[in-house]
Write an enzyme that holds these catalytic residues in place. Structure first.
Site, PDB file in Angstrom:
ATOM      1  N   HIS A   1      53.069 -23.165  71.611  1.00  0.00           N
ATOM      2  CA  HIS A   1      54.152 -22.673  70.753  1.00  0.00           C
ATOM      3  C   HIS A   1      55.417 -23.446  71.097  1.00  0.00           C
ATOM      4  O   HIS A   1      55.653 -23.778  72.256  1.00  0.00           O
ATOM      5  CB  HIS A   1      54.374 -21.184  71.026  1.00  0.00           C
ATOM      6  CG  HIS A   1      55.351 -20.531  70.100  1.00  0.00           C
ATOM      7  ND1 HIS A   1      54.974 -19.949  68.913  1.00  0.00           N
ATOM      8  CD2 HIS A   1      56.683 -20.374  70.176  1.00  0.00           C
ATOM      9  CE1 HIS A   1      56.030 -19.462  68.303  1.00  0.00           C
ATOM     10  NE2 HIS A   1      57.088 -19.700  69.054  1.00  0.00           N
TER      11      HIS A   1
ATOM     12  N   THR B   1      49.025 -19.504  61.586  1.00  0.00           N
ATOM     13  CA  THR B   1      48.880 -18.050  61.436  1.00  0.00           C
ATOM     14  C   THR B   1      47.421 -17.692  61.166  1.00  0.00           C
ATOM     15  O   THR B   1      46.903 -16.689  61.674  1.00  0.00           O
ATOM     16  CB  THR B   1      49.752 -17.544  60.265  1.00  0.00           C
ATOM     17  OG1 THR B   1      51.060 -18.092  60.405  1.00  0.00           O
ATOM     18  CG2 THR B   1      49.825 -16.033  60.239  1.00  0.00           C
TER      19      THR B   1
ATOM     20  N   GLU C   1      52.809 -26.496  50.009  1.00  0.00           N
ATOM     21  CA  GLU C   1      51.982 -26.531  51.225  1.00  0.00           C
ATOM     22  C   GLU C   1      51.403 -27.932  51.401  1.00  0.00           C
ATOM     23  O   GLU C   1      50.793 -28.490  50.505  1.00  0.00           O
ATOM     24  CB  GLU C   1      50.885 -25.465  51.151  1.00  0.00           C
ATOM     25  CG  GLU C   1      49.806 -25.577  52.219  1.00  0.00           C
ATOM     26  CD  GLU C   1      50.324 -25.633  53.656  1.00  0.00           C
ATOM     27  OE1 GLU C   1      51.162 -24.800  54.029  1.00  0.00           O
ATOM     28  OE2 GLU C   1      49.884 -26.537  54.414  1.00  0.00           O
TER      29      GLU C   1
ATOM     30  N   ALA D   1      54.785 -17.180  57.823  1.00  0.00           N
ATOM     31  CA  ALA D   1      56.218 -17.011  57.541  1.00  0.00           C
ATOM     32  C   ALA D   1      56.522 -17.336  56.090  1.00  0.00           C
ATOM     33  O   ALA D   1      57.275 -16.617  55.411  1.00  0.00           O
ATOM     34  CB  ALA D   1      57.037 -17.918  58.466  1.00  0.00           C
TER      35      ALA D   1
ATOM     36  N   ARG E   1      53.355 -16.019  80.324  1.00  0.00           N
ATOM     37  CA  ARG E   1      52.532 -17.220  80.135  1.00  0.00           C
ATOM     38  C   ARG E   1      52.993 -18.414  80.963  1.00  0.00           C
ATOM     39  O   ARG E   1      52.176 -19.197  81.432  1.00  0.00           O
ATOM     40  CB  ARG E   1      52.516 -17.596  78.655  1.00  0.00           C
ATOM     41  CG  ARG E   1      51.707 -16.622  77.860  1.00  0.00           C
ATOM     42  CD  ARG E   1      51.782 -16.907  76.391  1.00  0.00           C
ATOM     43  NE  ARG E   1      50.913 -15.983  75.690  1.00  0.00           N
ATOM     44  CZ  ARG E   1      50.773 -15.946  74.379  1.00  0.00           C
ATOM     45  NH1 ARG E   1      51.452 -16.777  73.611  1.00  0.00           N
ATOM     46  NH2 ARG E   1      49.973 -15.072  73.814  1.00  0.00           N
TER      47      ARG E   1
ATOM     48  N   GLY F   1      45.411 -15.114  66.936  1.00  0.00           N
ATOM     49  CA  GLY F   1      44.766 -13.868  67.325  1.00  0.00           C
ATOM     50  C   GLY F   1      45.339 -12.674  66.592  1.00  0.00           C
ATOM     51  O   GLY F   1      44.833 -11.563  66.724  1.00  0.00           O
TER      52      GLY F   1
ATOM     53  N   GLU G   1      58.118 -20.199  63.118  1.00  0.00           N
ATOM     54  CA  GLU G   1      58.133 -21.033  64.331  1.00  0.00           C
ATOM     55  C   GLU G   1      59.048 -22.244  64.184  1.00  0.00           C
ATOM     56  O   GLU G   1      59.425 -22.869  65.180  1.00  0.00           O
ATOM     57  CB  GLU G   1      56.702 -21.458  64.683  1.00  0.00           C
ATOM     58  CG  GLU G   1      56.580 -21.944  66.121  1.00  0.00           C
ATOM     59  CD  GLU G   1      55.169 -22.269  66.556  1.00  0.00           C
ATOM     60  OE1 GLU G   1      54.208 -21.630  66.077  1.00  0.00           O
ATOM     61  OE2 GLU G   1      55.030 -23.169  67.400  1.00  0.00           O
TER      62      GLU G   1
HETATM   63  C1  LIG Z   1      45.173 -20.319  68.116  1.00  0.00           C
HETATM   64  C2  LIG Z   1      46.470 -19.573  68.026  1.00  0.00           C
HETATM   65  C3  LIG Z   1      46.515 -18.227  68.358  1.00  0.00           C
HETATM   66  C4  LIG Z   1      47.721 -17.529  68.261  1.00  0.00           C
HETATM   67  N1  LIG Z   1      47.715 -16.178  68.479  1.00  0.00           N
HETATM   68  C5  LIG Z   1      48.877 -15.497  68.333  1.00  0.00           C
HETATM   69  C6  LIG Z   1      48.891 -14.079  68.441  1.00  0.00           C
HETATM   70  O1  LIG Z   1      47.856 -13.432  68.593  1.00  0.00           O
HETATM   71  N2  LIG Z   1      50.102 -13.447  68.321  1.00  0.00           N
HETATM   72  C7  LIG Z   1      51.262 -14.130  68.134  1.00  0.00           C
HETATM   73  O2  LIG Z   1      52.322 -13.516  68.071  1.00  0.00           O
HETATM   74  N3  LIG Z   1      51.257 -15.467  67.975  1.00  0.00           N
HETATM   75  C8  LIG Z   1      50.098 -16.156  68.045  1.00  0.00           C
HETATM   76  N4  LIG Z   1      50.099 -17.497  67.852  1.00  0.00           N
HETATM   77  C9  LIG Z   1      51.341 -18.160  67.419  1.00  0.00           C
HETATM   78  C10 LIG Z   1      51.567 -17.863  65.938  1.00  0.00           C
HETATM   79  O3  LIG Z   1      50.331 -17.831  65.267  1.00  0.00           O
HETATM   80  C11 LIG Z   1      52.465 -18.908  65.271  1.00  0.00           C
HETATM   81  O4  LIG Z   1      53.645 -19.076  66.000  1.00  0.00           O
HETATM   82  C12 LIG Z   1      52.837 -18.443  63.877  1.00  0.00           C
HETATM   83  O5  LIG Z   1      51.675 -18.077  63.155  1.00  0.00           O
HETATM   84  C13 LIG Z   1      53.600 -19.536  63.125  1.00  0.00           C
HETATM   85  O6  LIG Z   1      53.748 -19.106  61.799  1.00  0.00           O
HETATM   86  P1  LIG Z   1      54.542 -20.018  60.780  1.00  0.00           P
HETATM   87  O7  LIG Z   1      54.330 -19.452  59.429  1.00  0.00           O
HETATM   88  O8  LIG Z   1      55.911 -20.236  61.274  1.00  0.00           O
HETATM   89  O9  LIG Z   1      53.788 -21.418  60.869  1.00  0.00           O
HETATM   90  P2  LIG Z   1      52.316 -21.772  60.355  1.00  0.00           P
HETATM   91  O10 LIG Z   1      51.478 -20.570  60.232  1.00  0.00           O
HETATM   92  O11 LIG Z   1      51.821 -22.879  61.194  1.00  0.00           O
HETATM   93  O12 LIG Z   1      52.583 -22.303  58.881  1.00  0.00           O
HETATM   94  C14 LIG Z   1      53.319 -23.478  58.643  1.00  0.00           C
HETATM   95  C15 LIG Z   1      52.784 -24.094  57.372  1.00  0.00           C
HETATM   96  O13 LIG Z   1      53.684 -25.120  56.936  1.00  0.00           O
HETATM   97  C16 LIG Z   1      52.920 -26.216  56.452  1.00  0.00           C
HETATM   98  N5  LIG Z   1      53.742 -27.430  56.500  1.00  0.00           N
HETATM   99  C17 LIG Z   1      54.138 -28.153  57.567  1.00  0.00           C
HETATM  100  N6  LIG Z   1      54.897 -29.193  57.174  1.00  0.00           N
HETATM  101  C18 LIG Z   1      55.001 -29.122  55.832  1.00  0.00           C
HETATM  102  C19 LIG Z   1      55.636 -29.914  54.843  1.00  0.00           C
HETATM  103  N7  LIG Z   1      56.323 -31.023  55.141  1.00  0.00           N
HETATM  104  N8  LIG Z   1      55.532 -29.539  53.540  1.00  0.00           N
HETATM  105  C20 LIG Z   1      54.806 -28.442  53.184  1.00  0.00           C
HETATM  106  N9  LIG Z   1      54.171 -27.670  54.085  1.00  0.00           N
HETATM  107  C21 LIG Z   1      54.271 -28.002  55.396  1.00  0.00           C
HETATM  108  C22 LIG Z   1      51.726 -26.245  57.375  1.00  0.00           C
HETATM  109  O14 LIG Z   1      50.660 -26.986  56.836  1.00  0.00           O
HETATM  110  C23 LIG Z   1      51.424 -24.760  57.548  1.00  0.00           C
HETATM  111  O15 LIG Z   1      50.520 -24.297  56.567  1.00  0.00           O
HETATM  112  C24 LIG Z   1      48.905 -18.204  67.887  1.00  0.00           C
HETATM  113  C25 LIG Z   1      48.858 -19.560  67.548  1.00  0.00           C
HETATM  114  C26 LIG Z   1      47.651 -20.235  67.596  1.00  0.00           C
HETATM  115  C27 LIG Z   1      47.616 -21.669  67.169  1.00  0.00           C
END
Ligand SMILES: Cc1cc2nc3c(=O)[nH]c(=O)nc-3n(C[C@H](O)[C@H](O)[C@H](O)COP(=O)(O)OP(=O)(O)OC[C@H]3O[C@@H](n4cnc5c(N)ncnc54)[C@H](O)[C@@H]3O)c2cc1C
Length: 481
Positions: free
Chosen positions: A418, A59, A50, A30, A305, A63, A447
């Site tokens: 999630h 992410t 980060e 995101a 799920r 998958g 998320e």
């Molecule tokens: C094993 C697994 C498989 C999955 N497979 C799927 C799939 O196939 N399809 C699907 O739709 N969803 C899937 N999901 C869910 C999906 O991947 C996540 O919901 C989504 O990637 C979240 O993206 P995000 O960018 O919001 O968070 P993230 O990708 O978790 O990124 C958040 C980032 O913020 C950083 N952060 C946190 N706190 C701080 C702070 N205080 N200061 C600075 N940085 C910070 C973290 O270190 C991290 O790098 C899966 C999740 C997992 C764990």
């Protein structure tokens, strides 16, 4: 990459101040999508903070399944779909408590995010699959395995941005800075004990991901679907431990944002016993059956799920086997969507392999007659010979009868996956207070937000969410559109 600020022991940062148009907190899918869309919308300087020493968050290990209505690819496979069907299944799968406006936006525009990422260099497979609990066949997968395929492309765009996007690794954000009017104008972070202040001209986007790995907090808010299950550390979590702590939620709340739907926590049926990770044979896709320790099916494998996890909790030891065969793994060295092979998974003791169902039953302790009957039930449902007693409906162009060995079994348990709740946002990703008013200068994507997935997220809808809103947020924050 040379413009990434490396660890303090090499380049000490002493109480430093940066200035940017847009500051992003969190360098997962995101955050990086938001950084790139902000740059494309005209931001001359975007800074991504980060917490960890590398980019990608959950992410990276996902998958990568991304749900989108795709005329071209779906039609080529004979799949019937529409924006309305996608909207209805997302609402219904989320127990009709999702925000209809946000769900409409995501289901209508996730295909735009697919096209946008293609323009950045992501290559998607032509084949459309169905993530576990997706309730439809609209999951897009990159050609390269896992969500790392997205992160690698985003990293390349950042490296080519001539410093317009700067990433500060190992720099967890600690608090938001607000002016007297309440407008968010920057972030205070930490880099190995040094204070880092980043001023934000246009605003701050929180993209810190979920809170699934924060055991104390998830237990505190667990009053929803899983209130009868203790979500303590005896249950694993699929997320990156240090990342998924909910930092962004607490910062947003202090700045006046409302947090919604926190009790809606998703358990994935496919955790590895002991760790809760999902490294071996994922349930994603078709042509697999779920059986209990006796070899009996107990649920429709195509269910949502929450239904799957609930059914697993009713089995002995709250565990089950996923059984697949040659259809999923044509050879021992065939790489699945995560790049894993049967050869490696068997060598690690994670998967049991046998040429026949009798031998598989013997090796796993299942009853051979029950296991064979389970395969027969599934095949009868797929071929339309008999209605499935658990309601499994073959409505997927990938569904085929499972007939030939070798057979493989992998033990699984439910795992925290999630967190559907989070910062209340509007369709422009503006963070809202309890009165529904935007907090000036504060946005949230991914998320860390709430309201999109209701009480149960569909498989493939998180990547759709983070990329759709990440792609869209740039013009809102930079141009005030
Ligand atoms: C094993 C697994 C498989 C999955 N497979 C799927 C799939 O196939 N399809 C699907 O739709 N969803 C899937 N999901 C869910 C999906 O991947 C996540 O919901 C989504 O990637 C979240 O993206 P995000 O960018 O919001 O968070 P993230 O990708 O978790 O990124 C958040 C980032 O913020 C950083 N952060 C946190 N706190 C701080 C702070 N205080 N200061 C600075 N940085 C910070 C973290 O270190 C991290 O790098 C899966 C999740 C997992 C764990």
């Amino acid at each position: 990459m040379k413009q990434f600020e490396k660890k303090a022991e090499f380049h000490p940062i002493h109480d430093r101040t940066y200035e940017a148009d847009v500051v992003i907190v969190g360098g997962g899918g995101a955050g990086l999508a938001s950084a790139i869309s902000s740059m494309q919308a005209g931001a001359k300087k975007v800074i991504v903070l980060e917490k960890l020493g590398y980019l990608g968050g959950s992410t990276n290990v996902s998958g990568a399944a991304l749900n989108a209505v795709d005329d071209k690819r779906q039609k080529a496979q004979g799949i019937q779909d529409s924006f309305e069907t996608f909207y209805q299944s997302t609402m219904k799968g989320g127990h009709n408590v999702g925000n209809p406006e946000l769900v409409r936006y995501m289901t209508r525009h996730s295909i735009d995010a697919v096209h946008w990422m293609e323009s950045l260099g992501v290559k998607f497979k032509d084949h459309i699959g169905a993530a576990t609990g997706s309730l439809g066949q609209r999951s897009h997968y990159p050609v390269d395995p896992s969500g790392n395929a997205y992160i690698r492309v985003f990293e390349k765009v950042i490296a080519d941005s001539n410093g317009k996007i700067q990433v500060l690794l190992d720099t967890p954000a600690k608090s938001l800075i607000q002016d007297k009017s309440g407008r968010v104008i920057g972030v205070v972070a930490d880099n190995f004990g040094s204070k880092v202040t980043v001023k934000a001209k246009d605003g701050v986007i929180l993209a810190t991901g979920g809170f699934g790995a924060n055991v104390a907090f998830r237990q505190k808010v667990n009053t929803g679907v899983w209130k009868h299950v203790r979500l303590d550390d005896t249950i694993g979590c699929t997320n990156i431990q240090k990342a998924a702590q909910g930092d962004g939620l607490f910062m947003a709340q202090k700045a006046g944002a409302e947090l919604i739907g926190l009790s809606d926590i998703q358990l994935h049926p496919c955790g590895t016993p002991g760790t809760g990770l999902m490294e071996n044979i994922r349930t994603s896709g078709r042509n697999r059956i779920f059986v209990n320790s006796d070899g009996q099916r107990f649920v429709s494998e195509g269910a949502a799920r929450d239904v799957l996890a609930n059914a697993i909790f009713h089995q002995k030891g709250s565990t089950y086997w996923i059984v697949v065969n040659k259809l999923r793994y044509p050879s021992r060295d065939f790489k699945d969507s995560m790049g894993a092979t049967i050869r490696d998974m068997v060598a690690l003791g994670a998967v049991v392999e046998a040429p026949t169902l009798d031998e598989l039953a013997q090796k796993t302790g299942m009853k051979a007659a029950d296991l064979k009957a389970s395969i027969q039930q599934y095949n009868d449902a797929v071929t339309g010979k008999q209605k499935d007693r658990f309601g499994f409906i073959a409505n997927n162009t990938d569904d085929k009868p499972m007939t030939e060995g070798p057979w493989y079994a992998c033990k699984k348990v439910p795992t925290v996956h999630h967190t559907m709740g989070g910062i209340r946002i509007d369709v422009k990703s503006e963070a809202l207070n309890a009165k529904g008013q935007p907090i000036p200068g504060l946005y949230a994507v991914g998320e860390v937000t709430g309201g999109i997935h209701g009480a149960n997220r569909l498989g493939g809808n998180a990547i759709a969410d983070i990329m759709t809103f990440g792609h869209a947020v740039g013009p809102h924050i930079v141009q005030g559109k």
